[in-house]
Each structure stands twice: as C-alpha cells, then as structure tokens.
Design a protein around this motif. Structure first.
Motif, PDB file in Angstrom:
ATOM      1  N   GLY A  12       0.833  -1.197   0.000  1.00  0.00           N
ATOM      2  CA  GLY A  12       0.000   0.000   0.000  1.00  0.00           C
ATOM      3  C   GLY A  12       0.867   1.245   0.000  1.00  0.00           C
ATOM      4  O   GLY A  12       2.025   1.210   0.436  1.00  0.00           O
ATOM      5  N   ALA A  13       0.300   2.325  -0.483  1.00  0.00           N
ATOM      6  CA  ALA A  13       1.029   3.587  -0.583  1.00  0.00           C
ATOM      7  C   ALA A  13       1.268   4.167   0.810  1.00  0.00           C
ATOM      8  O   ALA A  13       0.610   3.768   1.777  1.00  0.00           O
ATOM      9  N   ALA A  60      15.195  12.000   2.187  1.00  0.00           N
ATOM     10  CA  ALA A  60      14.806  12.501   0.864  1.00  0.00           C
ATOM     11  C   ALA A  60      13.550  11.812   0.336  1.00  0.00           C
ATOM     12  O   ALA A  60      12.987  12.227  -0.669  1.00  0.00           O
ATOM     13  N   GLY A  61      13.125  10.726   1.008  1.00  0.00           N
ATOM     14  CA  GLY A  61      11.961   9.990   0.505  1.00  0.00           C
ATOM     15  C   GLY A  61      12.302   9.055  -0.635  1.00  0.00           C
ATOM     16  O   GLY A  61      11.415   8.561  -1.330  1.00  0.00           O
ATOM     17  N   THR A 138       8.739  17.654   4.772  1.00  0.00           N
ATOM     18  CA  THR A 138       8.200  18.723   3.942  1.00  0.00           C
ATOM     19  C   THR A 138       7.167  18.134   2.998  1.00  0.00           C
ATOM     20  O   THR A 138       7.181  16.931   2.714  1.00  0.00           O
ATOM     21  N   GLU A 139       6.287  18.988   2.516  1.00  0.00           N
ATOM     22  CA  GLU A 139       5.296  18.507   1.555  1.00  0.00           C
ATOM     23  C   GLU A 139       5.995  17.927   0.320  1.00  0.00           C
ATOM     24  O   GLU A 139       5.525  16.942  -0.261  1.00  0.00           O
ATOM     25  N   ALA A 140       7.123  18.516  -0.049  1.00  0.00           N
ATOM     26  CA  ALA A 140       7.849  18.008  -1.221  1.00  0.00           C
ATOM     27  C   ALA A 140       8.301  16.568  -1.010  1.00  0.00           C
ATOM     28  O   ALA A 140       8.213  15.735  -1.920  1.00  0.00           O
ATOM     29  N   VAL A 141       8.786  16.257   0.209  1.00  0.00           N
ATOM     30  CA  VAL A 141       9.247  14.891   0.485  1.00  0.00           C
ATOM     31  C   VAL A 141       8.069  13.924   0.470  1.00  0.00           C
ATOM     32  O   VAL A 141       8.160  12.794  -0.025  1.00  0.00           O
ATOM     33  N   LYS A 144       7.160  13.252  -2.978  1.00  0.00           N
ATOM     34  CA  LYS A 144       8.217  12.398  -3.533  1.00  0.00           C
ATOM     35  C   LYS A 144       7.942  10.933  -3.163  1.00  0.00           C
ATOM     36  O   LYS A 144       8.014  10.037  -4.010  1.00  0.00           O
ATOM     37  N   ARG A 145       7.588  10.673  -1.890  1.00  0.00           N
ATOM     38  CA  ARG A 145       7.310   9.296  -1.472  1.00  0.00           C
ATOM     39  C   ARG A 145       6.147   8.707  -2.266  1.00  0.00           C
ATOM     40  O   ARG A 145       6.179   7.539  -2.654  1.00  0.00           O
TER      41      ARG A 145
END
Ligand code: AMP
Length: 190
Positions: A12-13, A60-61, A138-141, A144-145
C-alpha cells in the motif's frame, strides 16, 4: 490461528494505513509485523553502519538500494520468530525486491501465502499523509514518497495478481473495518 495465511505481504502507498494494520494483525495472528522502514529508522537512530548509509536516503523519501534491503530482509526473516510466519510491511517495494523475497523463501522451503493490497484513493492518501506529517517532513518529500510508490512499487500489484497471490482490500474505511476485511481476505487465501 489455524487455517489462515501466515506469510503475508501488506502492499500500500504511504498513508494507506498498512503499518497500523500490520501491527494490529500481528497481535491477532501471533506472528511478527516486520516493518523495514522501522528497522531502517532504528538503524539511523542507533548510528550503526547501516544507519549512516541510509539516513539521507530516508530523509529525501528515496528508496534504499535493493542489495542493502536484501541483506536487511534476509537477516530478519532468518530470525526464529519469523519461522511460523510474518507480516511484511514496506517490503518488497520494487520488482527486484519481490524476486529476492521469493528466493529467500524458496531457500527456506517456504512461499508467500498472500499479498494484501490496502487500496486508498490518491486524494485521501495526500490528505492523510499531510495530516500526520512530522516537523521534518516537507510537503515536497511527502509527494516524492507518493511518486516513488507509483513508479517503483505499484507495479507489484500486477506482478502478484499474475501469481494469483493478490487480495485487494478497501483501505478507505475505519481501522476496524479494514482489519476485518483483511482477516476475511486471509481466510479466503489460506
Ligand atoms: P516506511 O516507514 O515503510 O514508509 O519506510 C520509510 C523509508 O525507509 C522509505 O521512504 C525508504 O526510504 C526506506 N525503505 C523502507 N523500506 C524500504 C524498501 N523495502 N526498499 C527501499 N527503501 C525502503
């Protein structure tokens, strides 16, 4: 519990709730929940060789490389508590890891019983993961995941479906309802 699948992968995500479900089901089934993410975070916290190698990758994810993960999971599955069965949470995450897992099990005269896909719509995943975000996430990480999951891990759904091992469970309901649905799928798969 007799008559239930015992060698289980939860797929699962991020935000699907598979970690929560793995812990709950481990209790119910009397087999260990094995979270490779928890193992890696523990290694980072302990400052071990492994931890020093993977710390920045986790932050970094990104995915830790398959060879490193093969060592981690091979050692863990060789421990006595995993003999009767296990719930894998967070492994495999790539097709190469799925091959490694199959090899490790065959070498031990075992095989996977079932792969449970905890399915949650993308918009709900983003809502959940942003909601539980830690200071350092962060939202970016987070995004990224999710994209790493789509690219590297989502192909495992088709892979396990072809092997006849996949059971899909609706993850967009309460924790208790998801647990019940998974237990039902395990009985079907046994
Ligand atoms: P998780 O707690 O399962 O979300 O895992 C946290 C982080 O650990 C992931 O974002 C990856 O950086 C790393 N990780 C965990 N399991 C794996 C795996 N099977 N393959 C590669 N990286 C992993």
């Amino acid at each position: 519990v007799a008559g239930e699948a015992k060698r289980i992968v939860l797929l699962g995500a991020p935000g699907s709730g598979k970690g929560t479900q793995a812990a709950l089901l481990a209790d119910a089934l009397g087999i260990p929940a094995i979270s490779t993410g928890d193992m890696l975070r523990a290694a980072v916290a302990a400052g071990s060789d492994l931890g020093r190698r993977v710390g920045s990758i986790l932050n970094a994810g990104d995915l830790v490389d398959d060879a490193t993960m093969a060592e981690v999971v091979t050692d863990r599955l060789a421990q006595a508590d995993a003999g009767p069965g296990f719930l894998l949470d967070g492994y495999p995450r790539t097709l190469a890891q799925a091959d490694t897992l199959a090899d490790v099990l065959v070498a031990a005269g075992q095989r996977l019983d079932v792969v449970i896909q905890v399915d949650v719509p993308e918009a709900e995943l983003v809502r959940r993961v942003l909601g539980r975000r830690r200071e350092d996430d962060t939202e970016a990480v987070i995004r990224k995941r999710l994209s790493v999951y789509e690219e590297n891990t989502a192909p495992l759904i088709g892979y396990y479906q072809e092997l006849g091992l996949l059971e899909r469970v609706d993850g967009n309901q309460s924790i208790e309802e998801v647990s019940r649905a998974i237990l039902g799928a395990l009985e079907v798969a046994a």
